[in-house]
Design a protein around this motif. Structure first.
Motif, PDB file in Angstrom:
ATOM      1  N   ARG A   1       0.747  -1.164   0.113  1.00 16.22           N
ATOM      2  CA  ARG A   1       0.024   0.020   0.097  1.00 16.22           C
ATOM      3  C   ARG A   1       0.859   1.200   0.042  1.00 16.22           C
ATOM      4  NH1 ARG A   1      -5.415   0.771   1.100  1.00 16.22           N
ATOM      5  NH2 ARG A   1      -5.828   3.024   2.159  1.00 16.22           N
ATOM      6  N   VAL A   2       0.617   1.983  -0.990  1.00 13.14           N
ATOM      7  CA  VAL A   2       1.417   3.362  -0.908  1.00 13.14           C
ATOM      8  C   VAL A   2       0.306   4.481  -1.061  1.00 13.14           C
ATOM      9  CG1 VAL A   2       3.041   4.677  -2.546  1.00 13.14           C
ATOM     10  CG2 VAL A   2       3.175   2.223  -2.681  1.00 13.14           C
ATOM     11  N   ALA A   3       0.559   5.328  -0.055  1.00 15.74           N
ATOM     12  CA  ALA A   3      -0.388   6.388   0.215  1.00 15.74           C
ATOM     13  C   ALA A   3      -0.507   7.541  -0.959  1.00 15.74           C
ATOM     14  CB  ALA A   3      -0.153   7.128   1.481  1.00 15.74           C
ATOM     15  N   ARG A   4       0.641   7.673  -1.476  1.00 15.16           N
ATOM     16  CA  ARG A   4       0.701   8.907  -2.616  1.00 15.16           C
ATOM     17  C   ARG A   4       1.344   8.257  -4.067  1.00 15.16           C
ATOM     18  NH1 ARG A   4       2.696  13.952   0.518  1.00 15.16           N
ATOM     19  NH2 ARG A   4       4.499  13.576  -0.172  1.00 15.16           N
ATOM     20  N   ASP A   5       2.130   8.851  -4.396  1.00 12.02           N
ATOM     21  CA  ASP A   5       2.515   8.762  -5.724  1.00 12.02           C
ATOM     22  C   ASP A   5       3.484   7.570  -5.847  1.00 12.02           C
ATOM     23  OD1 ASP A   5       0.843  10.892  -6.628  1.00 12.02           O
ATOM     24  OD2 ASP A   5       2.263  12.327  -6.985  1.00 12.02           O
ATOM     25  N   VAL A   6       3.671   6.898  -7.162  1.00 12.25           N
ATOM     26  CA  VAL A   6       4.874   5.963  -7.390  1.00 12.25           C
ATOM     27  C   VAL A   6       5.341   6.530  -8.743  1.00 12.25           C
ATOM     28  CG1 VAL A   6       5.258   3.721  -8.224  1.00 12.25           C
ATOM     29  CG2 VAL A   6       3.757   4.114  -6.296  1.00 12.25           C
ATOM     30  N   ARG A   7       6.709   6.786  -8.604  1.00 16.60           N
ATOM     31  CA  ARG A   7       7.327   6.970  -9.999  1.00 16.60           C
ATOM     32  C   ARG A   7       8.623   6.016 -10.105  1.00 16.60           C
ATOM     33  NH1 ARG A   7       6.648  12.439 -11.605  1.00 16.60           N
ATOM     34  NH2 ARG A   7       5.235  13.491 -10.241  1.00 16.60           N
TER      35      ARG A   7
ATOM     36  N   ASN B   1      -0.992   9.241  -8.078  1.00 10.30           N
ATOM     37  CA  ASN B   1      -0.815   8.971  -9.479  1.00 10.30           C
ATOM     38  C   ASN B   1       0.260   8.016  -9.580  1.00 10.30           C
ATOM     39  OD1 ASN B   1      -2.934  10.786 -10.277  1.00 10.30           O
ATOM     40  ND2 ASN B   1      -1.311  12.606 -10.276  1.00 10.30           N
ATOM     41  N   ALA B   2       0.431   7.477 -10.685  1.00 11.12           N
ATOM     42  CA  ALA B   2       1.525   6.227 -10.980  1.00 11.12           C
ATOM     43  C   ALA B   2       1.990   6.829 -12.430  1.00 11.12           C
ATOM     44  CB  ALA B   2       0.963   4.926 -11.020  1.00 11.12           C
ATOM     45  N   TYR B   3       3.412   7.347 -12.190  1.00 13.39           N
ATOM     46  CA  TYR B   3       4.301   7.644 -13.351  1.00 13.39           C
ATOM     47  C   TYR B   3       5.118   6.436 -13.640  1.00 13.39           C
ATOM     48  CZ  TYR B   3       2.335  11.949 -11.943  1.00 13.39           C
ATOM     49  OH  TYR B   3       1.336  13.165 -11.627  1.00 13.39           O
ATOM     50  N   VAL B   4       5.063   5.678 -14.761  1.00 10.43           N
ATOM     51  CA  VAL B   4       5.827   4.638 -15.044  1.00 10.43           C
ATOM     52  C   VAL B   4       6.898   4.642 -16.449  1.00 10.43           C
ATOM     53  CG1 VAL B   4       6.026   1.845 -15.243  1.00 10.43           C
ATOM     54  CG2 VAL B   4       4.562   2.991 -13.695  1.00 10.43           C
ATOM     55  N   ARG B   5       8.067   4.193 -16.508  1.00 16.35           N
ATOM     56  CA  ARG B   5       8.609   4.018 -17.769  1.00 16.35           C
ATOM     57  C   ARG B   5       9.140   2.987 -17.782  1.00 16.35           C
ATOM     58  NH1 ARG B   5      10.829   7.841 -21.623  1.00 16.35           N
ATOM     59  NH2 ARG B   5      12.450   6.837 -22.801  1.00 16.35           N
ATOM     60  N   ALA B   6       8.857   1.984 -18.279  1.00 15.68           N
ATOM     61  CA  ALA B   6       9.131   0.391 -18.523  1.00 15.68           C
ATOM     62  C   ALA B   6       8.878  -0.223 -19.986  1.00 15.68           C
ATOM     63  CB  ALA B   6       8.564  -0.080 -17.287  1.00 15.68           C
ATOM     64  N   LYS B   7       9.682  -1.153 -20.116  1.00 14.32           N
ATOM     65  CA  LYS B   7       9.340  -2.034 -21.267  1.00 14.32           C
ATOM     66  C   LYS B   7       8.098  -2.849 -21.138  1.00 14.32           C
ATOM     67  CE  LYS B   7      11.459  -5.443 -24.454  1.00 14.32           C
ATOM     68  NZ  LYS B   7      12.729  -6.248 -24.665  1.00 14.32           N
ATOM     69  N   GLU B   8       7.855  -3.359 -19.945  1.00  8.29           N
ATOM     70  CA  GLU B   8       6.450  -4.050 -19.823  1.00  8.29           C
ATOM     71  C   GLU B   8       5.890  -3.546 -18.585  1.00  8.29           C
ATOM     72  OE1 GLU B   8       5.673  -6.360 -21.826  1.00  8.29           O
ATOM     73  OE2 GLU B   8       7.403  -6.669 -23.111  1.00  8.29           O
ATOM     74  N   LEU B   9       4.699  -3.384 -18.649  1.00  4.84           N
ATOM     75  CA  LEU B   9       3.891  -2.802 -17.726  1.00  4.84           C
ATOM     76  C   LEU B   9       2.573  -3.664 -17.169  1.00  4.84           C
ATOM     77  CD1 LEU B   9       3.247  -0.826 -15.103  1.00  4.84           C
ATOM     78  CD2 LEU B   9       2.075   0.620 -17.172  1.00  4.84           C
ATOM     79  N   ARG B  10       2.599  -4.173 -16.236  1.00  4.84           N
ATOM     80  CA  ARG B  10       1.263  -5.102 -15.759  1.00  4.84           C
ATOM     81  C   ARG B  10       0.360  -4.417 -14.629  1.00  4.84           C
ATOM     82  NH1 ARG B  10       5.631  -8.588 -16.631  1.00  4.84           N
ATOM     83  NH2 ARG B  10       5.925  -9.799 -18.467  1.00  4.84           N
ATOM     84  N   LEU B  11      -0.850  -4.620 -14.861  1.00  4.80           N
ATOM     85  CA  LEU B  11      -1.695  -4.518 -13.538  1.00  4.80           C
ATOM     86  C   LEU B  11      -2.195  -5.736 -13.434  1.00  4.80           C
ATOM     87  CD1 LEU B  11      -3.345  -1.211 -14.347  1.00  4.80           C
ATOM     88  CD2 LEU B  11      -1.386  -1.556 -12.892  1.00  4.80           C
ATOM     89  N   ALA B  12      -2.138  -6.184 -12.442  1.00  3.41           N
ATOM     90  CA  ALA B  12      -2.394  -7.798 -11.694  1.00  3.41           C
ATOM     91  C   ALA B  12      -3.800  -7.497 -10.990  1.00  3.41           C
ATOM     92  CB  ALA B  12      -1.272  -8.349 -11.139  1.00  3.41           C
ATOM     93  N   GLU B  13      -4.242  -8.868 -10.958  1.00  8.68           N
ATOM     94  CA  GLU B  13      -5.478  -8.974  -9.949  1.00  8.68           C
ATOM     95  C   GLU B  13      -5.077  -8.385  -8.522  1.00  8.68           C
ATOM     96  OE1 GLU B  13      -8.547 -10.053 -10.651  1.00  8.68           O
ATOM     97  OE2 GLU B  13      -7.860 -10.971 -12.600  1.00  8.68           O
ATOM     98  N   GLY B  14      -6.257  -7.327  -8.324  1.00 13.50           N
ATOM     99  CA  GLY B  14      -5.846  -6.889  -6.984  1.00 13.50           C
ATOM    100  C   GLY B  14      -5.419  -5.496  -6.771  1.00 13.50           C
ATOM    101  N   ALA B  15      -4.968  -4.893  -8.033  1.00 14.53           N
ATOM    102  CA  ALA B  15      -4.309  -3.560  -8.195  1.00 14.53           C
ATOM    103  C   ALA B  15      -5.575  -2.536  -8.361  1.00 14.53           C
ATOM    104  CB  ALA B  15      -3.469  -3.615  -9.425  1.00 14.53           C
ATOM    105  N   VAL B  16      -5.082  -1.521  -7.508  1.00 16.99           N
ATOM    106  CA  VAL B  16      -6.101  -0.515  -7.385  1.00 16.99           C
ATOM    107  C   VAL B  16      -5.183   0.861  -7.366  1.00 16.99           C
ATOM    108  CG1 VAL B  16      -7.735   0.735  -5.868  1.00 16.99           C
ATOM    109  CG2 VAL B  16      -7.859  -1.774  -5.807  1.00 16.99           C
ATOM    110  N   LEU B  17      -5.458   1.664  -8.471  1.00 20.77           N
ATOM    111  CA  LEU B  17      -4.900   3.068  -8.552  1.00 20.77           C
ATOM    112  C   LEU B  17      -5.998   3.880  -8.520  1.00 20.77           C
ATOM    113  CD1 LEU B  17      -2.688   1.049  -9.739  1.00 20.77           C
ATOM    114  CD2 LEU B  17      -2.105   2.814 -11.458  1.00 20.77           C
ATOM    115  N   GLU B  18      -5.927   4.822  -7.375  1.00 28.54           N
ATOM    116  CA  GLU B  18      -7.032   5.836  -6.965  1.00 28.54           C
ATOM    117  C   GLU B  18      -6.858   6.808  -8.167  1.00 28.54           C
ATOM    118  OE1 GLU B  18      -9.381   5.696  -5.321  1.00 28.54           O
ATOM    119  OE2 GLU B  18      -9.053   4.096  -3.882  1.00 28.54           O
ATOM    120  N   HIS B  19      -5.962   7.082  -8.786  1.00 23.34           N
ATOM    121  CA  HIS B  19      -5.901   8.480  -9.658  1.00 23.34           C
ATOM    122  C   HIS B  19      -5.486   7.915 -10.891  1.00 23.34           C
ATOM    123  CE1 HIS B  19      -7.149  11.322  -6.559  1.00 23.34           C
ATOM    124  NE2 HIS B  19      -6.229  10.910  -5.741  1.00 23.34           N
TER     125      HIS B  19
END
Length: 389
Positions: A149-155, A170-188
């Motif tokens: 659990r991350v309360a604020r942003d992920v970079r 918010n989530a800011y991601v720079r990656a070759k592969e990005l996955r949102l698995a089961e149970g992922a919740v991004l509020e913004h």
């Protein structure tokens, strides 16, 4: 990361161990502990900042202050009321940290609580399902997994990133592969930079926008005319650097070319030693600076080192240009022509896949070693010169 990276972090730990071993505990304002295997028992409390180093460091007790730790295997299972600065091959944080975690190494695993931020640079980052971060996560990792659990942003930036936990900002991601698995919740919002499309499981939730951006490198290549224009820009930049070096340091440029021609293989050997020794020394200086102050000096030294590498490449190119012009009967040409001819020739060679990068790096090492030898020779000559009346 490779074995060289793991050995580098191990070296950092032993360098810190050697440093702390030379300091008397009575005269310091913090607690210094070092051993091959250092364990802070669960029943022990350190009412001060703690600096610990060893091959294996296990913190199960309480540190009422900041914790600075280095070693091959670092485990923090106790309570740290302040910040944590950790460097190691494998770093595991399963306890409670009241402040910010700054960690670097091969693998960082977090399954505890962090009151403020997490700043990580590693090959593998795992934020486990029981982990909680009170504010933001800033991570540069080859493989990153966010299950807690991350309360604020992920970079985050790296090769692969997987989300299966909660992100309150918010989530800011720079990656070759990005996955949102089961149970992922991004509020913004989710903003990601990748050539590949997001892999999203049906059970993953993003309550805000999802935006994909193309990598800037690909867009830049499309808008700047491709590799030919890039090669031309690099040539112009090195010509400007070489001209400034020869105009501002005329005698130094001549001495360096003379040293390279007189002992090329010695120049390469010195260049290799500097290329591997100087970053290690800067890293040690950075760690010392974190403890006693002045860490920014290491960053300035690294900038000077990379500038010296660029100058070394220019020197090697000028020497190669002189050789080429001498073979064609133009050995008496002004210094500008050897510079341009050598840079153009090396630029064409470095365009060869794989082999070209190696040739360019070797050229920089040749020039770097010659630059160091010329500087040492000039310094010795100055010491031998008697003072004038």
């Amino acid at each position: 990361m490779t074995a060289a990276t793991r050995h580098a972090w191990c070296a950092f730990g032993f360098l810190l161990l050697a440093l702390t071993g030379a300091l008397p505990n009575e005269a310091t304002a913090a607690a210094f502990r070092h051993a091959k295997t250092f364990v802070l028992p669960a029943a022990e409390t350190v009412h001060d900042d703690l600096y610990a180093a060893g091959t294996v460091v296990d913190i199960q007790g309480t540190v009422d202050g900041d914790l600075v730790v280095a070693g091959q295997t670092v485990t923090i299972g106790g309570v740290v009321t302040g910040d944590v600065i950790a460097a190691g091959r494998d770093v595991t944080i399963s306890g409670s940290v009241g402040g910010t975690v700054r960690a670097a190494g091969n693998a960082l695993t977090m399954d505890g609580s962090v009151g403020h931020d997490v700043v990580a640079g590693c090959a593998t980052l795992v934020i486990g399902p029981r982990a909680t971060v009170g504010r933001d996560v800033l991570a540069g990792a080859g493989d990153a997994s966010f299950s807690g659990r991350v309360a604020r942003d992920v970079r985050a930036g790296g090769r692969e990133a997987t989300f299966s936990g909660y992100v309150g900002g918010n989530a800011y991601v720079r990656a070759k592969e990005l996955r949102l698995a089961e149970g992922a919740v991004l509020e913004h919002d989710l903003f990601y930079t990748s050539r590949n499309t997001l892999e999203k499981s049906p059970g993953a939730i993003v309550r805000g926008r999802v935006e994909q951006h193309a990598p800037q490198g690909a867009a830049r290549r499309r808008h700047t005319g491709g590799p030919i224009l890039g090669w031309l820009r690099g040539l112009i930049g090195f010509v400007i650097l070489g001209s400034l070096f020869h105009l501002l340091f005329t005698s130094a440029g001549g001495r360096t070319l003379e040293a390279l021609g007189r002992a090329p293989w010695t120049s390469l050997g010195v260049g290799v030693l500097l290329a591997f020794g100087f970053p290690c020394a800067a890293a040690f200086l950075f760690i010392v600076g974190l403890i006693f102050g002045g860490w920014w000096i290491a960053l300035g030294a690294l900038v000077l080192f990379f500038f010296a590498l660029a100058v070394g490449y220019v020197i090697a190119a000028t020497y190669a240009g002189r050789w080429l012009l001498a073979r064609s009967g133009r050995g008496d040409a002004a210094f500008g022509w050897p510079l341009v001819a050598g840079l153009a020739a090396l630029g064409l060679v470095t365009a060869i896949p794989f082999l070209g990068k190696l040739v360019g790096f070797l050229a920089a090492l040749f020039g770097l070693g010659a630059l160091a030898m010329a500087w040492n020779r000039a310094r010795s000559a100055d010491h031998r010169t008697p003072p004038t009346a």
